[in-house]
Design a protein around this motif. Structure first.
Motif, PDB file in Angstrom:
ATOM      1  N   ASN A 260      36.741  39.685  30.102  1.00 35.30           N
ATOM      2  CA  ASN A 260      37.554  39.087  31.163  1.00 35.30           C
ATOM      3  C   ASN A 260      37.866  40.084  32.268  1.00 35.30           C
ATOM      4  O   ASN A 260      39.013  40.238  32.692  1.00 35.30           O
TER       5      ASN A 260
ATOM      6  N   SER B 185      26.954  36.262  35.882  1.00 40.06           N
ATOM      7  CA  SER B 185      28.333  36.658  36.189  1.00 40.06           C
ATOM      8  C   SER B 185      29.293  36.133  35.131  1.00 40.06           C
ATOM      9  O   SER B 185      30.173  36.856  34.668  1.00 40.06           O
ATOM     10  N   ILE B 186      29.108  34.874  34.735  1.00 39.61           N
ATOM     11  CA  ILE B 186      29.985  34.302  33.696  1.00 39.61           C
ATOM     12  C   ILE B 186      29.814  35.090  32.401  1.00 39.61           C
ATOM     13  O   ILE B 186      30.777  35.459  31.737  1.00 39.61           O
TER      14      ILE B 186
ATOM     15  N   TYR C 177      31.421  38.530  32.675  1.00 42.72           N
ATOM     16  CA  TYR C 177      32.874  38.411  32.786  1.00 42.72           C
ATOM     17  C   TYR C 177      33.505  37.999  31.459  1.00 42.72           C
ATOM     18  O   TYR C 177      34.520  38.553  31.032  1.00 42.72           O
ATOM     19  N   SER C 178      32.862  37.037  30.787  1.00 40.31           N
ATOM     20  CA  SER C 178      33.484  36.450  29.595  1.00 40.31           C
ATOM     21  C   SER C 178      33.641  37.441  28.444  1.00 40.31           C
ATOM     22  O   SER C 178      34.443  37.223  27.550  1.00 40.31           O
TER      23      SER C 178
END
Lengths: 147, 497
Positions: free
Chosen positions: B409, B401-402, B405-406
């Protein structure tokens, strides 16, 4: 397995036909000047044709009937999917760190049936690890009403 | 001579403290994640991709990714030998004799010969890569859109052909992957395609969301169905360096594995999995004592492990020189380079010689790192295997997920990753191969662009694909491959009659 293969073939065929109609509507263009729908049209048509071949090859009785999901084997994946979707919903509201802590709790309790002691240990460890990991890589994560 | 000059420059770049450090971190992280059952090189790279993005420099990123890739290949064999669960698909056959050796108290010898065989094969692969890649790049400069279209088509057909039991399923996945790549804004005219009026689909599907979903999340969901309870060989692992007898028994196996692995690894879609299986089968065939295979024969570990490492090195050649990634793990590296603004292909050696030679030099270094650091660290990897999957699963979900997302964003990408995770799970249930899907998704834009350009240049004359010699040869091979299953089917029917 053949029954399931036929279901897969029909689904893919419908996607292919739908994709080809959609591509035609976007604009097929010509061979001299291909439109935006040119390439997707041929792909979707090919998908429909291949699915048709796949369907035909799976006609007839199943010599070795196979159960796709053994009794109850779908329960844990389904629980995990539900936990993941709630997690996505919460990220924007509670922030990444807090919702990840909740993901840990929910996953370990609902999916894995871990003891509260294990849950507590892992939530603290996992969340601290996540905080460190994102701080070290300077990743800006969504913040919510908590952290 | 130019190769040597380039290689020396590459070493100068790869040996800078920063690049050396990240190459080392990549190799260790790749091994650590690769050791975990079910997480192969593609999943490992997709999990660790966000770290490489954070580095900024394309060279440092690809050095780290090459380290992760080689480390994951190495880690997979540890799981196979100690747990009897392949850490990645290329180590499936290593389970057969490797686990038996471990049960017989020879885990150290199995791990040792696997590492040394991997080192020899990997080094041979890189030396060949050093000398084959530059002339191949020069040759590929002659390619126009027509040749590129045919070459990409050949790559995809090979991927479908070699991916699994059913070529038809492989082809369906390849076409589906190409179709997924068309979603979003048309790269030529800017028209919206298959967005259904939603904002979320306007930019198309994100590669990272697709890869992490299909490989990472999909793998977790499928693993929840089964209990990964296999007996871990936990006895103290000793004597990791092979004896003279081990050497004598396995030297030809390593050599044969290396040659087979390199040859198969060059083929798009071939890769390490196919190489290790072919090498094992040949080794058993040529052995004077084939009955030892399956009972802990050291050649049964040495050969496939050498083959899969030679194949890993070889699979960099089509990506670096032709811009055609041969397997899903290489496709990840390919996509990551694109995101960093580097286009792999024949121009890479001219436009980014630092990246081209830097990565080759770093692979030499990575191989040495893997041999000298990973073998003594085998005890640590054994401890990694003790971490229950129930704890690893939510951690992997979080890291994925990170990572997703990163990149932009955007929480929508995380949602998309979970949807692709379910998709990957269903595909696994229906026994569809995921490799052709990912490869096709990466190659979709190249294929569409080259098709459009070729048609525009030739004023819509489709015959251009068969009148240009290189394209005609490539399409001829595609045609022959498509005919193979038909010919086999007809032969089967004939023998039934």
């Amino acid at each position: 397995m053949k029954r399931w293969e036929r279901i897969a073939a029909i689904s893919l065929f419908l996607i292919g036909v739908g994709g080809a109609i959609g591509a035609w509507q976007i604009g097929f263009g010509t061979f001299q000047a291909p439109g935006p729908g040119f390439f997707p049209f041929w792909l979707a048509t090919l998908l429909a044709l291949l699915s048709l071949v796949f369907f035909v090859r799976n006609l007839g009785a199943d010599a070795t009937p196979m159960v796709l999901w053994a009794q109850g084997s779908w329960v844990r994946p389904l629980k995990a999917v539900c936990v993941m979707f709630v997690y996505v919903l919460l990220i924007g509201r509670l922030g990444f760190i807090s919702s990840s802590a909740l993901l840990f709790v929910a996953w370990l309790r609902i999916v894995e049936h871990s003891s509260w002691k294990t849950v507590a240990l892992l939530v603290v460890g996992g969340t601290a690890g996540l905080y460190l990991f994102t701080s070290l890589l300077s990743i800006s994560l969504p913040r919510g009403i908590l952290i | 001579m130019l190769e040597m000059q380039g290689l020396l420059n590459g070493f100068a770049l790869a040996l800078t403290p920063v690049n050396l450090l990240f190459g080392f971190i990549g190799a260790v992280l790749g091994t650590a994640v690769g050791v975990l059952p079910g997480l192969g090189p593609a999943a490992t790279i997709s999990l660790l991709l966000p770290i490489t993005y954070a580095l900024g420099s394309p060279l440092t990123s690809i050095i780290m990714m090459a380290g992760i890739y080689c480390g994951a290949m190495y880690g997979g064999s540890t799981t196979s030998i100690l747990l009897n669960i392949p850490g990645e698909a290329a180590s499936v056959v290593t389970c057969i004799d490797g686990y038996k050796m471990a049960k017989n108290g020879r885990a150290g010898a199995a791990l040792g010969i696997s590492a040394i065989g991997s080192f020899i094969a990997g080094t041979f692969g890189i030396i060949a890569l050093t000398f084959i890649a530059p002339p191949l790049s020069s040759f590929a400069l002659k390619f126009g859109p027509t040749e590129y279209f045919s070459l990409t088509l050949l790559g995809l057909t090979l991927a479908a052909f070699l991916s699994g039991k059913s070529m038809l399923k492989g082809m369906i996945m390849a076409v589906f992957g190409l179709l997924l790549a068309t979603v979003g804004i048309d790269p030529v005219g800017g028209a919206l395609r298959y967005t259904f009026g939603t904002m979320i689909l306007m930019d198309g599907f994100d590669f990272l969301a697709l890869a992490m979903g299909v490989f990472g999340i999909g793998e977790i969901l499928i693993s929840l169905e089964e209990d990964m309870n296999s007996e871990l060989v936990t006895t103290k692992i000793k004597d990791i360096y092979p004896t003279m007898k081990d050497w004598l028994e396995s030297r030809w196996a390593i050599l044969r594995g290396t040659v087979i692995g390199f040859g198969v690894g060059l083929l798009p879609g071939g890769g390490a999995v196919m190489a290790s299986m072919i090498a094992y089968a040949i080794e058993k065939r040529v052995s004077k004592t084939p009955e030892r295979f399956g009972e802990g024969a050291i050649e049964g570990v040495a050969s496939p492990e050498s083959a899969n490492n030679a194949a890993s090195s070889a699979s960099f050649i089509p990506m670096l020189t032709l811009g055609i990634p041969g397997n899903p793990a290489i496709a990840m590296i390919f996509a990551a380079l694109l995101i960093q603004g580097v286009q792999p292909g024949p121009f890479l050696i001219v436009d980014h010689p630092d990246v081209f030679w830097g990565v080759i030099a770093s692979m030499y270094i990575g191989n040495v790192v893997l041999l000298f650091f990973n073998l003594p660290l085998v005890g640590v990897w054994v401890q990694m295997l003790r971490v229950p999957y129930s704890i690893m699963a939510p951690l992997i979900v979080m890291i994925c997920s990170i990572g997703v997302y990163s990149l932009k964003n955007d929480v929508d990408d995380v949602l998309m990753m979970f949807i692709f995770g379910i998709f990957g799970y269903i595909l696994r249930k229906f026994k569809f191969e995921l490799g052709p899907l990912i490869l096709a998704f990466v190659l979709g834009r190249i294929l569409e662009r080259s098709l459009s350009q070729a048609l525009i240049i030739s004023s819509g004359d489709v015959s251009v694909f068969v009148t240009k010699p290189i394209s005609a040869v490539l399409l001829g091979i595609v045609f022959l491959m498509l005919l193979t299953p038909l010919a086999l089917m007809l032969r089967e029917k004939k023998s039934e009659v």
